[in-house]
Design an enzyme around this catalytic site. Structure first.
Site, PDB file in Angstrom:
ATOM      1  N   GLU A 173       0.825  -1.209   0.000  1.00 56.05           N
ATOM      2  CA  GLU A 173       0.000   0.000   0.000  1.00 56.05           C
ATOM      3  C   GLU A 173       0.862   1.264   0.000  1.00 56.05           C
ATOM      4  OE1 GLU A 173      -2.834  -0.517  -0.775  1.00 56.05           O
ATOM      5  OE2 GLU A 173      -3.263  -2.532  -0.072  1.00 56.05           O
ATOM      6  N   HIS A 176       2.081   2.014  -3.440  1.00 58.56           N
ATOM      7  CA  HIS A 176       1.146   2.745  -4.298  1.00 58.56           C
ATOM      8  C   HIS A 176       1.257   4.254  -4.066  1.00 58.56           C
ATOM      9  CE1 HIS A 176      -1.139  -0.300  -6.392  1.00 58.56           C
ATOM     10  NE2 HIS A 176      -1.341  -0.974  -5.280  1.00 58.56           N
ATOM     11  N   GLU A 229      -0.242  -2.786  -9.726  1.00 58.71           N
ATOM     12  CA  GLU A 229      -0.191  -3.778  -8.662  1.00 58.71           C
ATOM     13  C   GLU A 229       1.167  -4.466  -8.596  1.00 58.71           C
ATOM     14  OE1 GLU A 229      -2.564  -3.884  -6.398  1.00 58.71           O
ATOM     15  OE2 GLU A 229      -3.375  -2.272  -7.624  1.00 58.71           O
TER      16      GLU A 229
END
Length: 304
Positions: A173, A176, A229
């Site tokens: 996370e 990202h 991803e």
């Protein structure tokens, strides 16, 4: 931009995050401005002011991948913070926001791990990092939004099992956020919308517009989403290792995730790589990740 760590679901939580980001974008960003930037970038780079040229032709840290970014880092952060606040308010209304008083053990666990992962990224002071824990035992999910905002659904914690498993998820996370995937995704959607409108104007009719948008989804947005991803997986496994967590546990986590079954969608119709693909990629990256685990003082890779 990861809105699901569970690649098999297209659930209400994912749609809620999308909706919050879209509504925040409508409030805070002028699509006319970003589309003009897009046209300038496509029709004449020389016409762009220097600041916009740097912004539109950005590259991601660590991987150095070229990316389209039509909004600034400041605009991206404001977008993420606003969407996160809206999501928090919605969860309070639903009675699902899990407070520290209600579950001190889970909050202590998340705080301990996320603090180390953020420190390993070098972005501790860049954002005012914040997370929220949602009481959703059946939702195996986590998400990151620009501006240092992280959402964790309680159903993910049993799958994480241990600190290294949770660090795998949180590293992904934070990856990202580091790679500015929120800004890139917004920019790509502006591009696909512009192409769809152009198709409708050129060929004529709503059908041509819808066809253009559909091809944009399968041929452009979905592959880029899978690329995001994989990029977050790569950055994340380095971050967790640098934070002192055994990166081999990332493979064990995805093995557990794969046992949850699937939707049967072929990978090219999915926003996420399938678990087997992710495990293979993590195995390829493991020698590099192990070096960070054994020597966390090593600097993160320069863009390649």
């Amino acid at each position: 931009m990861c809105w699901r760590c569970d690649p098999h679901s297209r659930d209400d939580e994912s749609r809620a995050i999308e909706k919050a980001l879209q509504e925040s974008a409508r409030r805070l960003l002028d699509p006319g401005v970003t589309r003009r930037r897009l046209l300038q970038a496509g029709l004449g780079i020389a016409a762009l002011p220097a600041a916009q040229l740097i912004q539109a032709c950005a590259s991601t840290p660590i991987t150095g991948r070229s990316q389209l970014r039509l909004i600034s880092e400041e605009e991206e952060a404001k977008l993420g913070v606003a969407a996160f606040q809206q999501l928090r308010e919605d969860e309070v209304k639903k009675g699902r926001l899990l407070t520290e008083r209600e579950d001190p053990a889970s909050h202590a666990w998340v705080k301990r791990v996320v603090g180390r992962v953020i420190a390993s990224s070098g972005l501790r002071e860049t954002y005012q990092w914040e997370y929220m824990l949602i009481n959703a035992p059946k939702t195996v999910n986590a998400a990151a939004i620009a501006g240092g905002r992280i959402i964790i659904y309680s159903g993910l914690l049993p799958v994480a099992q241990n600190d290294a498993g949770l660090a795998t998820i949180l590293g992904h996370e934070v990856g990202h956020v580091m790679a500015h995937h929120t800004a890139e995704r917004y920019s790509q959607e502006q591009l696909v919308g512009l192409v769809g409108a152009a198709a409708g104007a050129t060929v004529g009719g709503e059908l041509a517009t819808l066809a253009g948008l559909g091809l944009g989804q399968v041929g452009f947005l979905l592959p880029y989403s899978r690329a995001h991803e994989s990029e977050a997986d790569y950055i994340g496994v380095l971050l967790m290792a640098r934070a002192g967590y055994d990166p081999r546990e990332s493979i064990a986590l995805w093995q557990r995730m794969s046992q949850g079954g699937g939707s049967g969608l072929p990978e090219y119709l999915s926003t996420h790589p399938n678990p087997d693909t992710r495990i293979t990629q993590l195995q390829d990256w493991m020698p590099q990740a192990r070096r960070y685990y054994e020597n966390p003082a090593l600097p993160l890779p320069a863009p390649r």
